[in-house]
Design a protein around this motif. Sequence first.
Motif, mmCIF file in Angstrom:
data_model
loop_
_atom_site.group_PDB
_atom_site.id
_atom_site.type_symbol
_atom_site.label_atom_id
_atom_site.label_comp_id
_atom_site.label_asym_id
_atom_site.label_seq_id
_atom_site.Cartn_x
_atom_site.Cartn_y
_atom_site.Cartn_z
ATOM 1 N N PRO A 69 14.954 -16.467 -4.341
ATOM 2 C CA PRO A 69 14.397 -15.147 -4.627
ATOM 3 C C PRO A 69 12.904 -15.025 -4.380
ATOM 4 C CG PRO A 69 14.751 -16.343 -6.667
ATOM 5 C CD PRO A 69 15.365 -17.170 -5.573
ATOM 6 N N MET A 70 12.187 -16.148 -4.283
ATOM 7 C CA MET A 70 10.739 -16.072 -4.146
ATOM 8 C C MET A 70 10.272 -16.140 -2.700
ATOM 9 S SD MET A 70 10.532 -15.718 -7.282
ATOM 10 C CE MET A 70 8.783 -15.386 -7.359
ATOM 11 N N SER A 71 11.214 -16.263 -1.747
ATOM 12 C CA SER A 71 10.849 -16.240 -0.330
ATOM 13 C C SER A 71 11.206 -14.877 0.245
ATOM 14 C CB SER A 71 11.565 -17.358 0.422
ATOM 15 O OG SER A 71 12.969 -17.156 0.413
ATOM 16 N N GLY A 72 11.075 -14.758 1.561
ATOM 17 C CA GLY A 72 11.351 -13.481 2.208
ATOM 18 C C GLY A 72 10.104 -12.630 2.235
ATOM 19 N N THR A 73 9.644 -12.298 3.407
ATOM 20 C CA THR A 73 8.392 -11.543 3.532
ATOM 21 C C THR A 73 8.652 -10.064 3.788
ATOM 22 O OG1 THR A 73 8.309 -12.185 5.872
ATOM 23 C CG2 THR A 73 7.030 -13.501 4.313
ATOM 24 N N ALA A 74 9.844 -9.585 3.399
ATOM 25 C CA ALA A 74 10.154 -8.166 3.602
ATOM 26 C C ALA A 74 9.147 -7.276 2.877
ATOM 27 C CB ALA A 74 11.567 -7.869 3.118
ATOM 28 N N GLY A 75 8.659 -7.730 1.738
ATOM 29 C CA GLY A 75 7.700 -6.931 0.988
ATOM 30 C C GLY A 75 6.258 -7.155 1.395
ATOM 31 N N TRP A 76 6.018 -8.126 2.273
ATOM 32 C CA TRP A 76 4.655 -8.480 2.633
ATOM 33 C C TRP A 76 3.957 -7.364 3.404
ATOM 34 C CZ3 TRP A 76 0.639 -11.025 1.468
ATOM 35 C CH2 TRP A 76 -0.334 -11.355 2.398
ATOM 36 N N SER A 77 4.696 -6.676 4.291
ATOM 37 C CA SER A 77 4.056 -5.621 5.072
ATOM 38 C C SER A 77 3.601 -4.481 4.172
ATOM 39 C CB SER A 77 5.031 -5.091 6.135
ATOM 40 O OG SER A 77 6.203 -4.588 5.529
ATOM 41 N N ARG A 78 4.406 -4.181 3.134
ATOM 42 C CA ARG A 78 3.999 -3.124 2.211
ATOM 43 C C ARG A 78 2.753 -3.533 1.427
ATOM 44 N NH1 ARG A 78 8.414 -0.080 -1.399
ATOM 45 N NH2 ARG A 78 8.985 0.483 0.729
ATOM 46 N N VAL A 79 2.681 -4.792 1.055
ATOM 47 C CA VAL A 79 1.504 -5.272 0.342
ATOM 48 C C VAL A 79 0.282 -5.181 1.235
ATOM 49 C CG1 VAL A 79 0.414 -7.306 -0.660
ATOM 50 C CG2 VAL A 79 2.791 -6.766 -1.200
ATOM 51 N N ARG A 80 0.433 -5.592 2.492
ATOM 52 C CA ARG A 80 -0.690 -5.510 3.413
ATOM 53 C C ARG A 80 -1.138 -4.065 3.595
ATOM 54 N NH1 ARG A 80 0.616 -8.717 8.800
ATOM 55 N NH2 ARG A 80 2.466 -7.438 8.618
ATOM 56 N N GLY A 81 -0.155 -3.147 3.644
ATOM 57 C CA GLY A 81 -0.519 -1.746 3.764
ATOM 58 C C GLY A 81 -1.302 -1.254 2.563
ATOM 59 N N SER A 82 -0.902 -1.673 1.372
ATOM 60 C CA SER A 82 -1.609 -1.273 0.155
ATOM 61 C C SER A 82 -3.035 -1.817 0.147
ATOM 62 C CB SER A 82 -0.850 -1.766 -1.080
ATOM 63 O OG SER A 82 0.426 -1.184 -1.149
ATOM 64 N N LEU A 83 -3.168 -3.083 0.549
ATOM 65 C CA LEU A 83 -4.504 -3.676 0.583
ATOM 66 C C LEU A 83 -5.373 -3.008 1.636
ATOM 67 C CD1 LEU A 83 -3.678 -7.480 0.187
ATOM 68 C CD2 LEU A 83 -4.269 -5.805 -1.566
ATOM 69 N N SER A 84 -4.757 -2.658 2.768
ATOM 70 C CA SER A 84 -5.515 -1.976 3.817
ATOM 71 C C SER A 84 -6.012 -0.623 3.331
ATOM 72 C CB SER A 84 -4.632 -1.797 5.057
ATOM 73 O OG SER A 84 -5.315 -1.072 6.064
ATOM 74 N N GLU A 85 -5.160 0.099 2.604
ATOM 75 C CA GLU A 85 -5.582 1.382 2.051
ATOM 76 C C GLU A 85 -6.727 1.204 1.063
ATOM 77 O OE1 GLU A 85 -2.211 3.228 0.357
ATOM 78 O OE2 GLU A 85 -1.107 3.406 2.252
ATOM 79 N N ALA A 86 -6.605 0.160 0.218
ATOM 80 C CA ALA A 86 -7.670 -0.091 -0.754
ATOM 81 C C ALA A 86 -8.978 -0.413 -0.047
ATOM 82 C CB ALA A 86 -7.261 -1.240 -1.675
ATOM 83 N N TRP A 87 -8.879 -1.219 0.998
ATOM 84 C CA TRP A 87 -10.058 -1.608 1.774
ATOM 85 C C TRP A 87 -10.718 -0.387 2.407
ATOM 86 C CZ3 TRP A 87 -12.286 -6.371 2.240
ATOM 87 C CH2 TRP A 87 -13.204 -6.562 3.260
ATOM 88 N N THR A 88 -9.910 0.451 3.056
ATOM 89 C CA THR A 88 -10.440 1.639 3.718
ATOM 90 C C THR A 88 -11.053 2.595 2.712
ATOM 91 O OG1 THR A 88 -8.769 1.435 5.453
ATOM 92 C CG2 THR A 88 -9.840 3.586 5.193
ATOM 93 N N SER A 89 -10.348 2.760 1.588
ATOM 94 C CA SER A 89 -10.862 3.668 0.560
ATOM 95 C C SER A 89 -12.204 3.194 0.025
ATOM 96 C CB SER A 89 -9.833 3.772 -0.577
ATOM 97 O OG SER A 89 -10.350 4.523 -1.649
ATOM 98 N N ALA A 90 -12.328 1.903 -0.206
ATOM 99 C CA ALA A 90 -13.564 1.380 -0.762
ATOM 100 C C ALA A 90 -14.718 1.485 0.230
ATOM 101 C CB ALA A 90 -13.361 -0.073 -1.189
ATOM 102 N N ARG A 91 -14.456 1.209 1.487
ATOM 103 C CA ARG A 91 -15.506 1.326 2.515
ATOM 104 C C ARG A 91 -15.973 2.773 2.626
ATOM 105 N NH1 ARG A 91 -16.377 -2.318 6.582
ATOM 106 N NH2 ARG A 91 -16.448 -0.627 8.126
ATOM 107 N N SER A 92 -14.994 3.693 2.579
ATOM 108 C CA SER A 92 -15.353 5.107 2.706
ATOM 109 C C SER A 92 -16.256 5.564 1.571
ATOM 110 C CB SER A 92 -14.081 5.962 2.724
ATOM 111 O OG SER A 92 -13.266 5.621 3.826
ATOM 112 N N SER A 93 -16.065 4.963 0.403
ATOM 113 C CA SER A 93 -16.828 5.416 -0.759
ATOM 114 C C SER A 93 -18.305 5.127 -0.635
ATOM 115 C CB SER A 93 -16.269 4.757 -2.028
ATOM 116 O OG SER A 93 -16.573 3.368 -2.030
#
Length: 417
Positions: free
Chosen positions: A261-285
Amino acid sequence: MDSTEPDQLDGVTDAEIVDEAAAAGPSGGDPGSRVSVGLVFSAGGAAAEAWHAGVVGALHRVTGWDARTAELILGTSAGAITGLCLRAGIPPADLYAHRRGEPVSDEGQAIIDRVVTPYSEGRNERDWNEQGPQSPTLIARSLWPPWQARPLHAAVGLLPRGTRTTEALQQRMAELHPEPWPAKPFWVPAVRLSDGERVVFGRDDLQATAAEAVRASCAVPVLFEPVTVDGKRYIDGGLHSYTNVDLMGPPAFDLVVVSSPMSGTAGWSRVRGSLSEAWTSARSSVGLGEPKPPSPQADDQAWWSEALGLAWDDGRAMRAARRQWVDDKLNEELDGLRRRGIPVLVVEPDTDGVELVDKGSGEDVDRTGHGSEKADHSDPMWVWRAEMAAAAGQAVRRIVKDRDNWRPAGLLRRAAG
């Protein structure tokens, strides 16, 4: 629960599946030859216990294969608990039903009722004035030679020992399986604290009962006290690998089934997307990207600090990093088996399953240990475990119906007779 008749796979006939199995594995195409199956249960805490129960229950329903017949059961940390449950004789359908809070058979209930010790965790107070690194030798061995350094092992050696005690877990395992060791092969990896080397109870020449081995493999570093067995201290086998699948060959099997249950990177792309949004939002601020509405925190935080805070607050970054590490390690181990021609069936979560695993990080359900044996449908932990087991069952049906997995599914049907 009636689990005597296997479920039919939508759009796939038994003949097609068995034909796929005929050309697989050392047994070749002889329909009368016995199929040997190795079974692997990964580490992963309460989520793993529930997931494993769902996997073996669904495999029984879908293919008719009884996980208790596996030639070898390999369980790491929480996976060792599931493995010992099967070696104690609990039917796979009952493991699933128990995690769902549903009635179990008389056979399964008789075994479950052996466990009379309530689960509890003692705690020893930590004296920071006296307690330093828990294993200086592990630090030294992990950092030398530099080209073979193991930073994670070094960090474990540097940190203080855990303070929670698990005598109750060992007692419960001894009640579950009163004999010193199962009659059929049962392997339990742990890590020796003195040098960070993996040992395998049940395979190596180690004097331990099954209950002691399970407790040692569950000794999460920093959280639980190391477990002393025959004069040596051991910690969680998941420190070496959550799955330890490389131990499955040799000996060679016709099929290896891995519940992870702890393997599988199916959720990894969503996590990367969330981090990318956080990164972009913070830079914009702070004017380093596209403008965004004013933020009251923008004046007080550097853009990198805000990004880190958004990524870290709910633990997404840590969980994603762990899952990526587990996935990379598992794939490395599986490559070794496949090079030897051993078919493998891996049951791991998809994106929704990953989110369900991560749901256990919430305060309402994040508990280490095994709690009450009495199902309380209002308890968030029981609800979460029931959902985990059900998600594992759905994953089994999805994976077994996949064209690439018809051969393993056929082998399991042949193993079921």
